[in-house]
Design a protein around this motif. Structure first.
Motif, PDB file in Angstrom:
ATOM      1  N   ASP A 159       6.602  38.221-111.465  1.00  9.96           N
ATOM      2  CA  ASP A 159       8.052  38.827-111.056  1.00  9.96           C
ATOM      3  C   ASP A 159       8.867  38.608-111.719  1.00  9.96           C
ATOM      4  O   ASP A 159      10.247  39.193-111.863  1.00  9.96           O
ATOM      5  N   LYS A 160       8.637  36.978-111.939  1.00 12.93           N
ATOM      6  CA  LYS A 160       9.720  35.882-112.392  1.00 12.93           C
ATOM      7  C   LYS A 160       9.384  35.946-114.056  1.00 12.93           C
ATOM      8  O   LYS A 160       9.071  34.417-114.059  1.00 12.93           O
ATOM      9  N   PRO A 161       9.559  36.553-114.896  1.00 13.20           N
ATOM     10  CA  PRO A 161       8.716  36.463-115.999  1.00 13.20           C
ATOM     11  C   PRO A 161       9.160  34.907-116.580  1.00 13.20           C
ATOM     12  O   PRO A 161       8.301  33.629-117.857  1.00 13.20           O
ATOM     13  N   ARG A 162      10.630  34.942-116.742  1.00 15.31           N
ATOM     14  CA  ARG A 162      11.147  33.350-117.536  1.00 15.31           C
ATOM     15  C   ARG A 162      11.321  32.383-116.186  1.00 15.31           C
ATOM     16  O   ARG A 162      10.225  31.232-117.225  1.00 15.31           O
ATOM     17  N   VAL A 163      10.405  32.314-115.177  1.00 14.83           N
ATOM     18  CA  VAL A 163       9.948  30.540-114.383  1.00 14.83           C
ATOM     19  C   VAL A 163       8.583  30.819-114.534  1.00 14.83           C
ATOM     20  O   VAL A 163       8.568  29.675-115.003  1.00 14.83           O
ATOM     21  N   ARG A 169      25.776  25.439-106.676  1.00 18.68           N
ATOM     22  CA  ARG A 169      24.623  25.153-107.417  1.00 18.68           C
ATOM     23  C   ARG A 169      24.051  25.335-108.984  1.00 18.68           C
ATOM     24  O   ARG A 169      23.231  24.301-109.192  1.00 18.68           O
ATOM     25  N   ARG A 170      24.588  26.534-108.773  1.00 20.84           N
ATOM     26  CA  ARG A 170      24.362  27.546-109.857  1.00 20.84           C
ATOM     27  C   ARG A 170      24.899  26.376-111.078  1.00 20.84           C
ATOM     28  O   ARG A 170      24.323  26.622-112.394  1.00 20.84           O
ATOM     29  N   ALA A 171      26.097  26.327-111.129  1.00 19.75           N
ATOM     30  CA  ALA A 171      27.327  25.515-111.972  1.00 19.75           C
ATOM     31  C   ALA A 171      26.470  24.577-113.022  1.00 19.75           C
ATOM     32  O   ALA A 171      26.964  24.102-113.563  1.00 19.75           O
ATOM     33  N   ALA A 172      26.510  23.575-111.712  1.00 24.13           N
ATOM     34  CA  ALA A 172      25.491  22.548-111.844  1.00 24.13           C
ATOM     35  C   ALA A 172      24.394  22.218-112.437  1.00 24.13           C
ATOM     36  O   ALA A 172      24.130  22.032-113.553  1.00 24.13           O
ATOM     37  N   SER A 173      23.868  23.290-112.438  1.00 21.30           N
ATOM     38  CA  SER A 173      21.766  23.143-112.455  1.00 21.30           C
ATOM     39  C   SER A 173      21.893  23.842-113.542  1.00 21.30           C
ATOM     40  O   SER A 173      21.645  23.500-114.309  1.00 21.30           O
ATOM     41  N   GLY A 174      22.940  24.901-113.807  1.00 18.08           N
ATOM     42  CA  GLY A 174      22.886  25.224-115.721  1.00 18.08           C
ATOM     43  C   GLY A 174      23.371  24.135-116.058  1.00 18.08           C
ATOM     44  O   GLY A 174      22.959  24.022-117.775  1.00 18.08           O
ATOM     45  N   ALA A 209      14.085  21.469-103.770  1.00 21.05           N
ATOM     46  CA  ALA A 209      14.905  22.690-103.480  1.00 21.05           C
ATOM     47  C   ALA A 209      15.105  24.360-104.755  1.00 21.05           C
ATOM     48  O   ALA A 209      15.132  24.872-104.374  1.00 21.05           O
ATOM     49  N   LEU A 210      15.382  23.569-106.002  1.00 26.03           N
ATOM     50  CA  LEU A 210      16.170  24.399-106.780  1.00 26.03           C
ATOM     51  C   LEU A 210      14.883  25.290-106.835  1.00 26.03           C
ATOM     52  O   LEU A 210      14.440  26.841-107.370  1.00 26.03           O
ATOM     53  N   LEU A 211      13.877  24.681-107.498  1.00 30.24           N
ATOM     54  CA  LEU A 211      12.475  25.912-107.514  1.00 30.24           C
ATOM     55  C   LEU A 211      12.122  26.765-106.565  1.00 30.24           C
ATOM     56  O   LEU A 211      11.360  28.195-106.888  1.00 30.24           O
ATOM     57  N   LEU A 212      12.680  25.976-105.096  1.00 28.73           N
ATOM     58  CA  LEU A 212      11.892  27.192-103.909  1.00 28.73           C
ATOM     59  C   LEU A 212      13.022  28.167-103.972  1.00 28.73           C
ATOM     60  O   LEU A 212      13.081  28.704-102.418  1.00 28.73           O
ATOM     61  N   SER A 213      13.996  28.057-104.563  1.00 26.11           N
ATOM     62  CA  SER A 213      15.209  28.683-104.017  1.00 26.11           C
ATOM     63  C   SER A 213      14.678  30.208-104.237  1.00 26.11           C
ATOM     64  O   SER A 213      14.482  30.678-104.773  1.00 26.11           O
ATOM     65  N   PRO A 214      15.312  31.381-102.970  1.00 24.68           N
ATOM     66  CA  PRO A 214      15.388  32.687-103.130  1.00 24.68           C
ATOM     67  C   PRO A 214      16.172  32.704-104.214  1.00 24.68           C
ATOM     68  O   PRO A 214      15.604  34.506-104.204  1.00 24.68           O
ATOM     69  N   SER A 215      17.277  32.412-104.769  1.00 25.69           N
ATOM     70  CA  SER A 215      17.324  33.309-105.737  1.00 25.69           C
ATOM     71  C   SER A 215      16.604  32.755-107.308  1.00 25.69           C
ATOM     72  O   SER A 215      16.696  31.684-107.719  1.00 25.69           O
ATOM     73  N   LEU A 261      18.625  30.170-110.006  1.00 24.87           N
ATOM     74  CA  LEU A 261      18.304  28.944-109.211  1.00 24.87           C
ATOM     75  C   LEU A 261      17.893  28.563-109.443  1.00 24.87           C
ATOM     76  O   LEU A 261      16.854  27.781-109.879  1.00 24.87           O
ATOM     77  N   GLN A 262      15.919  29.181-109.426  1.00 26.79           N
ATOM     78  CA  GLN A 262      14.963  28.838-109.890  1.00 26.79           C
ATOM     79  C   GLN A 262      14.737  28.896-111.498  1.00 26.79           C
ATOM     80  O   GLN A 262      14.031  27.837-112.041  1.00 26.79           O
ATOM     81  N   HIS A 263      14.984  29.752-111.828  1.00 34.47           N
ATOM     82  CA  HIS A 263      14.757  29.299-113.299  1.00 34.47           C
ATOM     83  C   HIS A 263      15.326  28.602-113.897  1.00 34.47           C
ATOM     84  O   HIS A 263      15.030  27.455-115.130  1.00 34.47           O
ATOM     85  N   ARG A 264      16.952  27.963-113.533  1.00 33.43           N
ATOM     86  CA  ARG A 264      17.454  26.676-113.941  1.00 33.43           C
ATOM     87  C   ARG A 264      16.878  25.448-113.886  1.00 33.43           C
ATOM     88  O   ARG A 264      16.807  24.428-114.552  1.00 33.43           O
ATOM     89  N   GLY A 265      16.142  25.695-112.410  1.00 32.90           N
ATOM     90  CA  GLY A 265      15.799  24.439-111.878  1.00 32.90           C
ATOM     91  C   GLY A 265      14.395  24.003-113.084  1.00 32.90           C
ATOM     92  O   GLY A 265      13.443  23.332-113.484  1.00 32.90           O
ATOM     93  N   ALA A 266      13.789  25.256-113.451  1.00 29.78           N
ATOM     94  CA  ALA A 266      12.371  25.349-114.220  1.00 29.78           C
ATOM     95  C   ALA A 266      12.345  24.850-115.310  1.00 29.78           C
ATOM     96  O   ALA A 266      11.952  24.153-115.693  1.00 29.78           O
TER      97      ALA A 266
END
Length: 931
Positions: free
Chosen positions: A903-907, A821-826, A855-861, A864-869
């Motif tokens: 807590d997640k400034p980039r997202v 997921r990380r590679a593909a969303s990147g 699902a990416l935006l709601l991920s605990p990672s 992944l959230q940042h890539r989705g955003a």
């Protein structure tokens, strides 16, 4: 506490220092700023500024390099283009400087400075051309100095020599020399018989012939093949080597014709160059049997024939040159192979000559296409051996036996056929007991070469072992004993690595190995004889006890490495074989348990592995070899231009290298000692297995080391092709995986490297592995595609009609495997940022696109959230209709929550930009709290 200095402050400081004229200090400030800056645009400006400093400091090569880096970031940067043109002008590359200035003028047509610089450079080019037109008189002056017997000024002559050679390397200069009666004058230089003048003439002729078929043909006609052949056969080693180089260039030019970058219609002048080729080859073959030719001249002729006669690949259908050489010259090649040193009328040869003859015979035999051609080869060999054996008393028998040895080391089938001739084997056995050392040497060597050939092994085991033991025990000559020992080693290693198949009594193998090591370390014995000690170890090291003792004996290892670097290159195969055995890098398949049970039931023999061949022992042996300096020895072996470096020898060296880089912590040391450089030619030439092993070793190095340090400069681009070869379907899964991982590293370095990967047609293969069932290969392919997607051409592929590339990347962004997921969303984040039309295509590729992004935006990672955003932000910015689809879903609510997450400034930043875009489109009202 003092605030840290920023890149921006350093740049400003550099600007001020530059204005003040302190260019050295300005350079230091810009360099420090570069070390703190990550932003590509800022780095480009710093490189451009450094280029200005280097121009002022008159370091034009560095000025060009820095300006190029700025241009790579922005091809429209006129300041960088102008600075590079200034640097190129100072470096003498006027045509490239003109190209940069023309680009400046096209970007800023009204800029007077650019127009003036282009005019000035145009007149410089005109002056250069004018100077070239005066070259006629200069050429005449150079020859006058060189051919004047009264001229005693050595410096003046040396300068004339250098000028002539340099001039010949440029097409315009080469043509001037040719048109100025240069060939006749060069012939006069050759005829002086003075080594320095002959070298100058030969090196100048290389420039005249390189890539130019008609000129080569004319030069050959004027010089004459007999004269060239005679120069090749001279005693002076450097002159002979230079003549060999010239002949090689002439062969290439006659075969390939004109190079693409030479204009003209010279091809029409020379309709058929095969006549010229045959003429040269005819004289090379005559040189082989010429008593007056020097030993190294004979070696050079053999090396040339090996390179230019047999086909490079079976894909070439025409093997007529090999057939012609076999008919015209096979017996002349056998003359070298049958030479008995020290006998009356023997040809002058080196320690490498007979090996070279064996290699040439082998290559000619391999080049044959049908049984009739092979049968002709066999008849010629048999006739030659019979001719010596039947009518020339003892010397004839020795020549016949020496020929058998030569063939057994080359085309094995032909060697076995002549070994079967009546009386040959009996003569070998009887001469083994000769009182004359020279005769005994010939016979014992023939017995050794015959000993590991399947057809004769059982006969020799029955008849030869007792004889060899007698010789070994009772001979007073080390040269004979060492060869008898090798024969015993060969017969003693018949079981290979099978621990249960032992030919000799317990302990005998260890005693033989100890004696081999003793001889190997004895420098009082000549290198040619010590080579046989390595031959013995090549067989004895099938035994793991012998391997263990050998790697404990540092003096023996280093003596072997020293031999590998010596002039006698015939030791290469034995050294490589010994190292393959010590590192267990030969092929060994794990037996199928069910087949083992069946074998036991049928009471068949079952191979057993020696306990000391287990991985922990192998790992320890590899470490000992590395500490003893194995890498520098292998690197030296690879550099060898000698025919002894056969394709099978290359394969063995590749196997050893792969074993040496198995452990990640050893790879840096292997690179530091020249292993990375040596692996590149091994991966591009040789057997398919050898090339693959070398490519895999390169991949392992590229995965764990910084590729730019492991393969500095242009070498990094040479690594791409071997790595791409690991992606072919016939390679193993591990080779595919390591190839992909290595290419991922390279693709992340620069656009030029990505272009090289594209040029090697790797993208379709990378894409294919994205569908692979094995999750690690699939992941590696996706990560590789992520880095490749920085290239414009790859981005375009994702928009191609009828392609599922984009759909696959979107679906992989919703897979359970987090790494995938990380590679593909990147990849999606990069594609949507660099190529906005992709944003519009995403909603069309799958109905699940929205839920995957949510699902990416709601991920605990957070990653992944940042890539989705980022993907959502890019899609919102790309088109209003896409933004409408996003905002109409639950996405609005998710973005609103994420935008407040401190807590997640980039997202939060990406979510806020998405909402701001929605406000700009008028899709939602601004939030008063945020206003």
């Amino acid at each position: 506490m003092e605030e840290p200095v920023t890149a921006e402050q350093l740049r400003a400081r550099g600007n001020a220092l530059f204005q003040a004229g302190d260019h050295g200090a300005a350079l230091a400030a810009y360099t420090e700023a570069l070390s703190l800056s990550d932003a590509a645009p800022e780095r480009a400006v710093l490189h451009r500024n450094r280029a200005a400093c280097y121009l002022k400091l008159e370091d034009y090569a560095k000025a060009e390099a820095d300006a190029t880096k700025a241009i790579e970031a922005d091809g429209r940067d006129v300041k960088a283009l102008f600075r590079r043109s200034q640097a190129l002008q100072q470096l003498g590359r006027l045509d490239q400087a003109v190209g940069d200035l023309q680009r400046c003028v096209s970007l800023e047509p009204r800029n007077k400075a650019f127009q003036e610089a282009l005019r000035a450079l145009g007149s410089s080019m005109h002056e250069k051309m004018k100077t070239m037109s005066c070259t006629d008189s200069k050429v005449q002056q150079m020859f006058q100095i060189l051919l004047d017997p009264k001229e005693e000024d050595a410096d003046k002559k040396q300068k004339a020599v250098q000028n002539l050679i340099v001039l010949a390397r440029e097409e315009a200069g080469a043509e001037k020399i040719f048109q100025s009666d240069g060939v006749r004058l060069l012939t006069q230089l050759l005829d002086t018989a003075k080594a320095d003048l002959m070298l100058a003439a030969l090196r100048t002729l290389v420039g005249l012939c390189s890539g130019h078929r008609s000129r080569t043909s004319a030069i050959l006609a004027e010089l004459g093949a007999p004269r060239l052949s005679a120069v090749l056969g001279v005693e002076h080693e450097q002159v002979s080597l230079a003549a060999c180089n010239l002949l090689h260039v002439m062969f290439d030019s006659l075969k390939e014709g004109l190079q693409k970058d030479f204009r003209g219609k010279e091809d029409a002048v020379v309709l058929d160059s095969s006549r010229d080729l045959k003429l040269l080859i005819k004289h090379l073959l005559e040189l082989l049997a010429l008593e007056g030719a020097s030993a190294h001249g004979r070696d050079n002729a053999l090396n040339l024939l090996i390179k230019v006669v047999p086909r490079k690949s079976p894909k070439e259908t025409n093997n007529s040159m090999s057939l012609w050489v076999i008919d015209q010259g096979l017996k002349k090649i056998l003359e070298v192979g049958s030479t008995v040193c020290g006998s009356p009328g023997s040809l002058p040869v080196t320690e490498n000559s007979r090996m070279s003859a064996s290699v040439l015979l082998s290559k000619l035999y391999e080049d044959l296409k049908c049984d009739a051609e092979r049968e002709n080869f066999h008849h010629l060999c048999e006739d030659y051996v019979r001719g010596w054996f039947e009518g020339h008393e003892l010397l004839g028998k020795l020549r016949a036996i020496q020929t058998v040895s030569c063939l057994l080391q080359g085309p094995l089938d032909a060697g076995n056929r002549v070994l079967e001739l009546e009386g040959i084997m009996d003569s070998v056995l009887s001469l083994c007991a000769s009182v004359c050392e020279a005769h005994q040497l010939v016979a014992v060597e023939a017995l050794i070469h015959a000993a590991d050939k399947a057809k004769r092994a059982s006969f020799i085991t029955a008849n030869g072992v007792s004889l060899l033991k007698e010789i070994y025990k009772h001979s007073e000559r080390d040269s004979i004993r060492i060869r008898a020992l090798v024969g015993l080693c060969k017969l003693g290693s018949a079981g290979g690595t099978d621990f249960s198949m032992k030919q000799f009594a317990e302990g005998s193998t260890m005693k033989l190995a100890k004696q081999c090591r003793k001889w190997l370390c004895n420098e009082a014995i000549d290198a040619g004889t010590r080579r046989w000690a390595v031959e013995g170890l090549a067989y004895l090291t099938f035994d793991a006890d012998v391997k263990e003792e050998f790697v404990e004996d540092k003096a023996a290892m280093q003596a072997m490495f020293h031999l590998a670097k010596s002039e006698d290159r015939s030791v290469l195969y034995a050294v490589a074989s010994t190292l393959v055995n010590c590192t267990n890098s030969y092929d060994h398949e794990e037996p199928d348990p069910q087949m083992l049970e069946l074998a036991k039931y049928a009471k068949q023999h079952i191979p057993e592995q020696h306990p000391k061949d287990k991985p922990e022992f192998v790992k320890r042996r590899v470490r000992k070899l590395l500490m003893a300096g194995v890498v520098s020895a292998l690197a030296c072996m690879v550099k060898s231009e000698n025919p002894a470096l056969t394709n099978s020898c290359r394969e063995l060296i590749s196997r050893v290298f792969l074993a040496l880089v198995e452990e990640a912590e050893d790879r840096g040391g292997v690179v530091a000692q020249g292993g990375g450089k040596a692996l590149i030619p091994l991966s591009l030439e040789g057997t398919e297995v050898g090339q693959t092993k070398a490519a895999q070793a390169l991949a392992k190095i590229t995965i764990t080391s910084n590729p730019e340090m492991a393969f500095p400069g242009e070498r990094i681009y040479e690594v791409v092709r071997p790595l791409v070869s690991l992606l072919h379907l016939q390679r193993t899964g591990l080779e595919n995986f390591e190839g992909l991982m290595a290419l991922t590293n390279l693709a992340g370095i620069s656009e030029r490297l990505r272009q090289k990967i594209l040029k090697e047609r790797a993208v379709p293969m990378i894409e294919g592995y994205m569908f692979e069932e094995h999750e690690l290969i699939r992941l590696a392919a996706t990560e590789c595609m992520c880095n490749m997607a920085m290239s414009k051409e790859v981005q375009e592929l994702f928009l191609a009609e009828g392609s599922d590339r984009l759909k696959l990347m979107v679906l992989y962004s919703g897979e359970e495997d987090e790494k995938l997921r990380r590679a593909a969303s990147g990849t999606l984040a990069m594609l949507t940022a660099l190529h906005p039309p992709i944003c519009k295509r995403i909603p069309q590729v799958t109905v699940h696109w929205l839920e995957i992004l949510q699902a990416l935006l709601l991920s605990p990672s957070t990653e992944l959230q940042h890539r989705g955003a980022v993907v959502v932000m890019n899609m919102m910015a790309a088109a209003r209709e896409v933004a409408e689809q996003l905002i109409a879903s639950e996405m609005l609510e998710i973005l609103s929550v994420l935008a407040k997450d401190k807590d997640k400034p980039r997202v939060a930043q990406a979510a806020q930009e998405s909402l701001a875009q929605a406000v700009a489109y008028g899709l939602i009202k601004p939030n008063p709290a945020q206003a």
